[in-house]
Design a protein around this motif. Structure first.
Motif, PDB file in Angstrom:
ATOM      1  N   ALA A  99       0.827  -1.213   0.000  1.00 16.54           N
ATOM      2  CA  ALA A  99       0.000   0.000   0.000  1.00 16.54           C
ATOM      3  C   ALA A  99       0.855   1.254   0.000  1.00 16.54           C
ATOM      4  N   GLY A 100       1.951   1.250   0.771  1.00 13.18           N
ATOM      5  CA  GLY A 100       2.829   2.413   0.806  1.00 13.18           C
ATOM      6  C   GLY A 100       3.531   2.642  -0.507  1.00 13.18           C
ATOM      7  N   ALA A 101       3.947   1.550  -1.168  1.00 14.02           N
ATOM      8  CA  ALA A 101       4.608   1.666  -2.475  1.00 14.02           C
ATOM      9  C   ALA A 101       3.653   2.229  -3.513  1.00 14.02           C
ATOM     10  N   SER A 126       5.481   5.042   6.325  1.00 17.71           N
ATOM     11  CA  SER A 126       6.057   3.784   6.817  1.00 17.71           C
ATOM     12  C   SER A 126       6.932   3.141   5.745  1.00 17.71           C
ATOM     13  N   PHE A 127       6.476   3.221   4.500  1.00 15.16           N
ATOM     14  CA  PHE A 127       7.267   2.703   3.382  1.00 15.16           C
ATOM     15  C   PHE A 127       8.598   3.454   3.266  1.00 15.16           C
ATOM     16  N   VAL A 128       8.541   4.776   3.342  1.00 11.12           N
ATOM     17  CA  VAL A 128       9.748   5.590   3.226  1.00 11.12           C
ATOM     18  C   VAL A 128      10.698   5.332   4.387  1.00 11.12           C
ATOM     19  N   ARG A 129      10.149   5.201   5.592  1.00 15.05           N
ATOM     20  CA  ARG A 129      11.001   5.026   6.773  1.00 15.05           C
ATOM     21  C   ARG A 129      11.636   3.633   6.821  1.00 15.05           C
ATOM     22  N   ALA A 130      11.039   2.691   6.103  1.00 15.11           N
ATOM     23  CA  ALA A 130      11.650   1.356   6.003  1.00 15.11           C
ATOM     24  C   ALA A 130      12.535   1.238   4.768  1.00 15.11           C
TER      25      ALA A 130
END
Length: 434
Positions: A325-327, A405-409
């Protein structure tokens, strides 16, 4: 909010988020003779260093005439007029009055100023610089007869007398003294950072009475980062991930002069600091500030291993965004500026891979800038061509949480995920009144 002393707490707690209010004064303006223009010019430079305009000049208002509104949980206040107008401003202040207000937080009529006027930092300003600042505000600023507006803070929360006790506990009087064993540049940098630059006012955590936990490098919390008004003011110590540990001296000097470098770009309140203050510093003073900040040992961080760039896992997710979802949000709204590799197009467009703001334990700044965007950096009169837009009207809380969350991972950043509830809370607090 927590109290320091029972019976005093309510008035004290509201004091700290508010700007100092100077009284209207009908005294004759000080300094009838011609001012020393060299002294006035030096004072103008020091006023930029102290970023006085950021608080005391309203948008589209006259310089230093006040009027800037500030919202607080208890009501709205308005920044005051510090022009040399005798009735509305500080024209009736003698140099001694001015020095006392600047360094001790006590106005001409004896009332205490709120410590959001950073007099705990300005206490370190030496006499020569106070004299120059006084000359500038009395002779280098046009008087403006713009009356100060009363705040709507109601009694008893508008009482100031408890601040006497706050000052007794937390105000350290006395100008900065050079540290033995340190060179000229280091001491100059320490004087600027701790004094007129008042960096600790934003970048140092606060205690239970909203005092800065440390006022110089002798305290371990000094400049280790702090949450302030919906932003997390960055860690300025040598911490490897969220601090300045990976920044070279040139990186830091570039950031102070332009607001952007290969690691990060300024946003939030720091945009105003760059626009109104640090870009105007002399090369010598920029080098001194950098020398001092780069000497600070690492403090804080999120406990993650030292950052190293690794794009592989993130690239796989971006190749198949339907599975993440984040991507999906990133490919639709973020990738054209920040890139598949997360390195952006620095310094024009900020990198996300290894960005200290991305790696910070507190994600408030990322949430805030995603919701609300940021103002233009204006360097030498030229606005930045690609300011960060706000997505509050485009993305819901879950979508913002997913993409952050995607960016932070991603790209081996290894920072904690962001929850939709965190986004909702900041949306509510930052969008109120817009």
């Amino acid at each position: 909010m927590k109290n320091m002393l029972k019976g005093l707490g309510a008035a004290l707690c509201v004091a700290l988020p508010l700007l100092a209010q100077a009284p209207a004064d009908a005294a004759t303006p000080a300094g009838a003779g011609a001012a020393d223009q060299a002294l006035v010019q030096r004072g103008a430079y020091l006023a930029q260093l102290g970023d006085c305009a950021a608080c005391h000049t309203a948008p589209k208002g006259k310089p230093f005439a006040g009027g800037l509104p500030m919202n607080t949980p208890m009501g709205r206040i308005y920044v005051t007029n510090i022009t040399p107008d005798a009735q509305a401003g500080i024209g009736g202040y003698t140099e001694a009055d001015f020095a006392r207000a600047l360094r001790e937080g006590v106005a001409k009529d004896g009332h205490n100023l709120y410590p959001a006027m950073p007099y705990p930092s300005y206490a370190k300003v030496n006499d020569d610089d106070v004299k120059a600042l006084y000359a500038f505000f009395m002779h280098g600023v046009a008087p403006v007869q713009q009356a100060n507006r009363e705040s709507d803070i109601k009694w008893p929360l508008n009482m100031r007398w408890p601040l006497m006790f706050w000052n007794m506990a937390f105000l350290q009087k006395g100008a900065y003294r050079d540290k033995p064993g340190k060179d000229v540049a280091w001491n100059r940098g320490a004087y600027l950072v701790q004094g007129l630059g008042h960096c600790g006012s934003c970048h140092t955590p606060r205690g239970v009475a909203f005092q800065e936990s440390a006022l110089d490098e002798s305290g371990s919390a000094f400049l280790s980062g702090a949450l302030l008004d919906g932003w997390f003011a960055s860690n300025l110590t040598g911490e490897h991930n969220s601090g300045l540990g990976r920044w070279s001296d040139e990186d830091l000097r570039t950031f102070l002069k332009t607001g952007a470098n290969r690691h990060a770009s300024a946003f939030g309140a720091m945009t105003s600091v760059i626009n109104n203050s640090t870009q105007a510093l002399s090369d010598q003073d920029v080098a001194a500030v950098s020398a001092y900040l780069k000497s600070l040992p690492p403090v804080g961080g999120n406990g993650a291993p030292a950052y190293t760039y690794d794009p592989q896992a993130t690239k796989v997710s971006l190749d198949r965004p339907a599975n993440d979802a984040g991507a999906r949000v990133y490919t639709a709204y973020c990738m054209h500026c920040h890139g598949v590799d997360g390195r952006g197009f620095a310094p024009m467009l900020a990198p996300l891979a290894g960005n200290p703001n991305v790696l910070a334990k507190d994600a408030s700044s990322l949430i805030n800038v995603t919701l609300n965007g940021t103002g233009d950096l204006v360097i030498n009169g030229v606005p930045s061509p690609y300011p960060m837009p706000g997505f509050a009207a485009v993305l819901d809380d879950k979508q913002i949480a997913d993409v952050l969350s995607f960016v932070r991972a991603g790209w081996n950043n290894g920072a904690p995920a962001v929850g939709a509830a965190e986004v909702a809370k900041l949306r509510q607090s930052t969008q109120a009144g817009r």
